[in-house]
Write a protein that holds these residues in place. Structure first.
Motif, PDB file in Angstrom:
ATOM      1  N   VAL A 188      36.102 -25.367 -42.274  1.00 46.70           N
ATOM      2  CA  VAL A 188      34.709 -25.136 -41.948  1.00 46.70           C
ATOM      3  C   VAL A 188      33.798 -26.025 -42.784  1.00 46.70           C
ATOM      4  CG1 VAL A 188      32.914 -23.371 -41.815  1.00 46.70           C
ATOM      5  CG2 VAL A 188      35.283 -22.764 -41.349  1.00 46.70           C
ATOM      6  N   GLU A 189      34.226 -26.377 -43.970  1.00 50.54           N
ATOM      7  CA  GLU A 189      33.391 -27.134 -44.893  1.00 50.54           C
ATOM      8  C   GLU A 189      33.544 -28.651 -44.758  1.00 50.54           C
ATOM      9  OE1 GLU A 189      33.158 -25.400 -48.939  1.00 50.54           O
ATOM     10  OE2 GLU A 189      34.873 -24.220 -48.268  1.00 50.54           O
ATOM     11  N   LYS A 190      34.446 -29.110 -43.900  1.00 51.55           N
ATOM     12  CA  LYS A 190      34.676 -30.542 -43.779  1.00 51.55           C
ATOM     13  C   LYS A 190      33.428 -31.256 -43.263  1.00 51.55           C
ATOM     14  CE  LYS A 190      39.055 -31.392 -44.848  1.00 51.55           C
ATOM     15  NZ  LYS A 190      39.475 -32.445 -45.779  1.00 51.55           N
ATOM     16  N   ASP A 191      33.208 -32.463 -43.760  1.00 49.56           N
ATOM     17  CA  ASP A 191      32.087 -33.290 -43.313  1.00 49.56           C
ATOM     18  C   ASP A 191      32.554 -34.289 -42.264  1.00 49.56           C
ATOM     19  OD1 ASP A 191      30.322 -32.034 -45.053  1.00 49.56           O
ATOM     20  OD2 ASP A 191      30.742 -33.429 -46.687  1.00 49.56           O
ATOM     21  N   VAL A 192      31.607 -35.027 -41.698  1.00 46.47           N
ATOM     22  CA  VAL A 192      31.924 -36.054 -40.713  1.00 46.47           C
ATOM     23  C   VAL A 192      31.531 -37.415 -41.268  1.00 46.47           C
ATOM     24  CG1 VAL A 192      31.607 -34.480 -38.773  1.00 46.47           C
ATOM     25  CG2 VAL A 192      29.678 -35.844 -39.570  1.00 46.47           C
ATOM     26  N   PHE A 193      32.183 -38.451 -40.747  1.00 50.53           N
ATOM     27  CA  PHE A 193      31.815 -39.817 -41.094  1.00 50.53           C
ATOM     28  C   PHE A 193      30.678 -40.274 -40.175  1.00 50.53           C
ATOM     29  CE2 PHE A 193      36.341 -39.927 -42.475  1.00 50.53           C
ATOM     30  CZ  PHE A 193      36.146 -40.349 -43.779  1.00 50.53           C
ATOM     31  N   GLY A 308      33.822 -47.621 -50.856  1.00 53.34           N
ATOM     32  CA  GLY A 308      32.741 -46.974 -51.594  1.00 53.34           C
ATOM     33  C   GLY A 308      32.272 -45.680 -50.968  1.00 53.34           C
ATOM     34  N   ILE A 309      33.197 -44.962 -50.299  1.00 57.92           N
ATOM     35  CA  ILE A 309      32.842 -43.715 -49.609  1.00 57.92           C
ATOM     36  C   ILE A 309      33.503 -42.543 -50.331  1.00 57.92           C
ATOM     37  CG2 ILE A 309      33.035 -42.405 -47.461  1.00 57.92           C
ATOM     38  CD1 ILE A 309      33.131 -45.099 -45.992  1.00 57.92           C
ATOM     39  N   GLN A 310      32.709 -41.566 -50.686  1.00 55.87           N
ATOM     40  CA  GLN A 310      33.224 -40.379 -51.347  1.00 55.87           C
ATOM     41  C   GLN A 310      32.661 -39.135 -50.672  1.00 55.87           C
ATOM     42  OE1 GLN A 310      32.173 -40.696 -55.493  1.00 55.87           O
ATOM     43  NE2 GLN A 310      34.047 -41.811 -56.007  1.00 55.87           N
ATOM     44  N   GLY A 311      33.497 -38.110 -50.566  1.00 59.16           N
ATOM     45  CA  GLY A 311      33.038 -36.850 -50.014  1.00 59.16           C
ATOM     46  C   GLY A 311      32.709 -35.858 -51.105  1.00 59.16           C
ATOM     47  N   ARG A 312      32.229 -34.698 -50.712  1.00 59.13           N
ATOM     48  CA  ARG A 312      32.007 -33.621 -51.669  1.00 59.13           C
ATOM     49  C   ARG A 312      33.358 -33.061 -52.127  1.00 59.13           C
ATOM     50  NH1 ARG A 312      30.607 -29.365 -49.360  1.00 59.13           N
ATOM     51  NH2 ARG A 312      31.002 -30.030 -47.211  1.00 59.13           N
ATOM     52  N   ILE A 313      33.445 -32.596 -53.356  1.00 65.26           N
ATOM     53  CA  ILE A 313      34.679 -31.974 -53.857  1.00 65.26           C
ATOM     54  C   ILE A 313      34.678 -30.512 -53.436  1.00 65.26           C
ATOM     55  CG2 ILE A 313      36.051 -31.392 -55.880  1.00 65.26           C
ATOM     56  CD1 ILE A 313      35.974 -34.368 -55.209  1.00 65.26           C
ATOM     57  N   LEU A 314      35.618 -30.169 -52.567  1.00 67.53           N
ATOM     58  CA  LEU A 314      35.729 -28.786 -52.113  1.00 67.53           C
ATOM     59  C   LEU A 314      36.540 -27.943 -53.083  1.00 67.53           C
ATOM     60  CD1 LEU A 314      36.437 -29.355 -48.308  1.00 67.53           C
ATOM     61  CD2 LEU A 314      34.247 -28.895 -49.416  1.00 67.53           C
ATOM     62  N   ARG A 315      37.496 -28.582 -53.760  1.00 64.34           N
ATOM     63  CA  ARG A 315      38.318 -27.868 -54.726  1.00 64.34           C
ATOM     64  C   ARG A 315      38.731 -28.843 -55.806  1.00 64.34           C
ATOM     65  NH1 ARG A 315      42.905 -26.343 -51.884  1.00 64.34           N
ATOM     66  NH2 ARG A 315      43.926 -28.215 -52.650  1.00 64.34           N
ATOM     67  N   GLU A 316      38.510 -28.467 -57.051  1.00 67.46           N
ATOM     68  CA  GLU A 316      38.896 -29.308 -58.174  1.00 67.46           C
ATOM     69  C   GLU A 316      40.415 -29.300 -58.341  1.00 67.46           C
ATOM     70  OE1 GLU A 316      37.074 -31.245 -59.881  1.00 67.46           O
ATOM     71  OE2 GLU A 316      35.024 -30.576 -59.455  1.00 67.46           O
ATOM     72  N   ARG A 317      40.924 -30.375 -58.906  1.00 67.14           N
ATOM     73  CA  ARG A 317      42.349 -30.447 -59.212  1.00 67.14           C
ATOM     74  C   ARG A 317      42.709 -29.326 -60.178  1.00 67.14           C
ATOM     75  NH1 ARG A 317      46.699 -33.981 -59.508  1.00 67.14           N
ATOM     76  NH2 ARG A 317      48.023 -33.687 -61.333  1.00 67.14           N
ATOM     77  N   ASN A 318      43.810 -28.648 -59.896  1.00 67.29           N
ATOM     78  CA  ASN A 318      44.237 -27.519 -60.732  1.00 67.29           C
ATOM     79  C   ASN A 318      45.756 -27.524 -60.830  1.00 67.29           C
ATOM     80  OD1 ASN A 318      44.556 -25.119 -62.088  1.00 67.29           O
ATOM     81  ND2 ASN A 318      44.294 -23.845 -60.266  1.00 67.29           N
ATOM     82  N   GLY A 319      46.278 -27.760 -62.014  1.00 67.37           N
ATOM     83  CA  GLY A 319      47.729 -27.748 -62.189  1.00 67.37           C
ATOM     84  C   GLY A 319      48.403 -28.828 -61.371  1.00 67.37           C
ATOM     85  N   ARG A 322      46.222 -30.973 -55.796  1.00 64.84           N
ATOM     86  CA  ARG A 322      45.297 -32.090 -55.768  1.00 64.84           C
ATOM     87  C   ARG A 322      43.887 -31.559 -55.536  1.00 64.84           C
ATOM     88  NH1 ARG A 322      45.718 -34.651 -51.302  1.00 64.84           N
ATOM     89  NH2 ARG A 322      47.193 -33.291 -50.256  1.00 64.84           N
ATOM     90  N   SER A 323      42.905 -32.331 -55.999  1.00 62.67           N
ATOM     91  CA  SER A 323      41.536 -31.996 -55.639  1.00 62.67           C
ATOM     92  C   SER A 323      41.374 -32.248 -54.146  1.00 62.67           C
ATOM     93  CB  SER A 323      40.559 -32.871 -56.440  1.00 62.67           C
ATOM     94  OG  SER A 323      40.750 -34.242 -56.124  1.00 62.67           O
ATOM     95  N   GLN A 324      40.457 -31.540 -53.523  1.00 61.92           N
ATOM     96  CA  GLN A 324      40.276 -31.679 -52.083  1.00 61.92           C
ATOM     97  C   GLN A 324      38.851 -32.104 -51.775  1.00 61.92           C
ATOM     98  OE1 GLN A 324      41.506 -28.343 -49.760  1.00 61.92           O
ATOM     99  NE2 GLN A 324      41.584 -29.543 -47.884  1.00 61.92           N
ATOM    100  N   SER A 325      38.738 -33.167 -50.975  1.00 62.58           N
ATOM    101  CA  SER A 325      37.443 -33.740 -50.633  1.00 62.58           C
ATOM    102  C   SER A 325      37.005 -33.272 -49.253  1.00 62.58           C
ATOM    103  CB  SER A 325      37.531 -35.271 -50.663  1.00 62.58           C
ATOM    104  OG  SER A 325      36.367 -35.851 -50.128  1.00 62.58           O
ATOM    105  N   SER A 326      35.689 -33.309 -49.035  1.00 64.40           N
ATOM    106  CA  SER A 326      35.160 -32.933 -47.727  1.00 64.40           C
ATOM    107  C   SER A 326      35.354 -34.039 -46.706  1.00 64.40           C
ATOM    108  CB  SER A 326      33.667 -32.598 -47.840  1.00 64.40           C
ATOM    109  OG  SER A 326      32.933 -33.752 -48.248  1.00 64.40           O
ATOM    110  N   LEU A 327      35.788 -35.224 -47.156  1.00 65.95           N
ATOM    111  CA  LEU A 327      36.062 -36.341 -46.255  1.00 65.95           C
ATOM    112  C   LEU A 327      37.514 -36.779 -46.394  1.00 65.95           C
ATOM    113  CD1 LEU A 327      32.866 -38.584 -46.634  1.00 65.95           C
ATOM    114  CD2 LEU A 327      33.532 -37.228 -44.630  1.00 65.95           C
ATOM    115  N   SER A 328      38.183 -36.898 -45.284  1.00 67.20           N
ATOM    116  CA  SER A 328      39.569 -37.356 -45.244  1.00 67.20           C
ATOM    117  C   SER A 328      39.800 -37.924 -43.845  1.00 67.20           C
ATOM    118  CB  SER A 328      40.532 -36.193 -45.504  1.00 67.20           C
ATOM    119  OG  SER A 328      40.432 -35.238 -44.456  1.00 67.20           O
TER     120      SER A 328
END
Length: 383
Positions: A188-193, A308-319, A322-328
């Motif tokens: 639900v939180e994913k962004d678009v290009f 040079g494209i970065q998305g929002r961080i939906l989840r920080e890296r933990n253990g 992997r961290s999860q970005s809103s753009l993939s």
């Protein structure tokens, strides 16, 4: 000492064994056989077990051996005793004939991690594994930072061998029953290009990735469907794709989808040397894993970094996770569906193009933009 006798009232055709158990009680039990010699052997074995128990010399392995011997004498077959380790590793060996090498590696990894999580219990009888062991393993993966899809994938893999063990009668209860999956609302939180961002991605991408990005944006196919796309799915006129998405194939529905090819993607395809049949459209991407440091997802992330494209961080890296970005790469699918919605393409047509079975699922991929596109899918903006 043990003896055998018949039911004085004639209610059973079987011989009964009279023996002394581990507590010193004199018992009578049916041997479930009409053969007096076999009945005597059974009675003697039970008497020996009782004597060993009274002397404090009764061990689990000894009990297993006695029961296995009795079973073999009665049926002629061998009685299988499984530990969690032996059953799970044996299950993989049986499965390897019908699965791909990549899938086998994935199964082996999950089983190896689960056995390690069980510690000494891995060598206990299979029946000792309970739902709490599965829940504990699931929660350990989640706390390590793995995504919900990774955790749920591991749990779905483990369901299969335990379901099989239950069906075969090796365990009295299936420990996977009632073990829920991890909720995942990240989609639900994913962004678009934006079209400009897609243009930058194509500029910075290697040859096959240029086509793969165009394919993802103009067809809405998932990453693995794009990377494994075959030339047989492309019609001779390069006007449409016909294929069964892998997600649909895994659910054994085999529902084929037909996708029109946008002119810009068609132009890229026509510049390539057309392969025959199952030849891959993107040879350098075919056969690669989606995950891992050298997998397709990380390859796409590196293209994003170069652009040079970065998305929002939906989840920080933990253990270990992997961290999860809103753009993939999956955001290209969202972008495709959103562009269709913004072009006023009806919901039912969008569902047909994206292969969604429900309206609710399709809404997860729909995003609004300030200015609605006025043209349908065939007239989506050129990148």
């Amino acid at each position: 000492m043990s003896t055998i006798l018949k039911d004085s009232r004639g209610r059973s055709p079987y011989w009964y064994a009279a023996f002394t158990d581990a507590s010193g009680r004199r018992l009578k039990r049916s041997t479930k056989t009409t053969d007096p010699e076999l009945a005597k052997q059974t009675a003697a074995e039970w008497e020996a077990l009782g004597k060993a128990g009274r002397a404090g010399r009764l061990f689990e392995t000894q009990c297993r051996k006695v029961i296995a011997d009795l079973y073999e004498k009665a049926t002629g077959g061998s009685l299988a005793f499984h530990t969690a380790r032996s059953w799970l590793t044996g299950w993989i060996e049986e499965k390897k004939v019908g699965i791909s090498p990549r899938t086998k590696l994935k199964y082996e990894q999950i089983v190896r991690e689960f056995i390690s999580h069980l510690k000494e219990k891995a060598d206990a009888p299979l029946n000792a594994i309970v739902d709490g062991d599965l829940i504990s393993f699931r929660n350990t993966l989640a706390r390590a930072g793995h995504s919900a899809s990774t955790v749920n994938g591991a749990m779905k893999i483990l369901r299969s061998p335990f379901h099989l063990a239950h069906r075969k009668g090796y365990i009295s209860a299936d420990p996977c029953v009632g073990v829920g999956l991890v909720d995942d609302d990240v989609d639900v939180e994913k962004d678009v290009f934006t079209p400009e961002q897609i243009g930058k991605l194509i500029t910075r991408a290697p040859d096959d990735w240029k086509g793969a990005i165009l394919c993802g944006y103009y067809t809405g196919l998932r990453l693995k469907d794009v990377s494994e796309l075959k030339w047989e799915a492309v019609d001779p006129a390069v006007s449409k794709l016909e294929l069964v998405p892998q997600k649909t194939r895994r659910k054994k529905k085999n529902r084929k989808i037909v996708l029109p090819i946008h002119p810009q993607f068609a132009a890229w395809l026509k510049k390539q040397t057309r392969g025959i049949g199952k030849a891959p459209v993107f040879p350098s991407l075919a056969g690669k894993s989606g995950g891992g440091k050298s997998g397709l997802s990380m390859m796409f992330k590196r293209i994003m970094d170069r652009a040079g494209i970065q998305g929002r961080i939906l989840r920080e890296r933990n253990g270990e996770g992997r961290s999860q970005s809103s753009l993939s790469f999956h955001s290209l699918r969202h972008s495709f569906n959103s562009a269709l919605a913004n072009a006023d393409v009806p919901q039912e047509i969008r569902m047909q193009l994206t292969g969604h079975a429900t309206v609710e699922m399709n809404r997860l991929y729909t995003h609004g933009e300030v200015e609605r596109l006025q043209k349908a899918i065939a007239k989506l903006p050129r990148i």
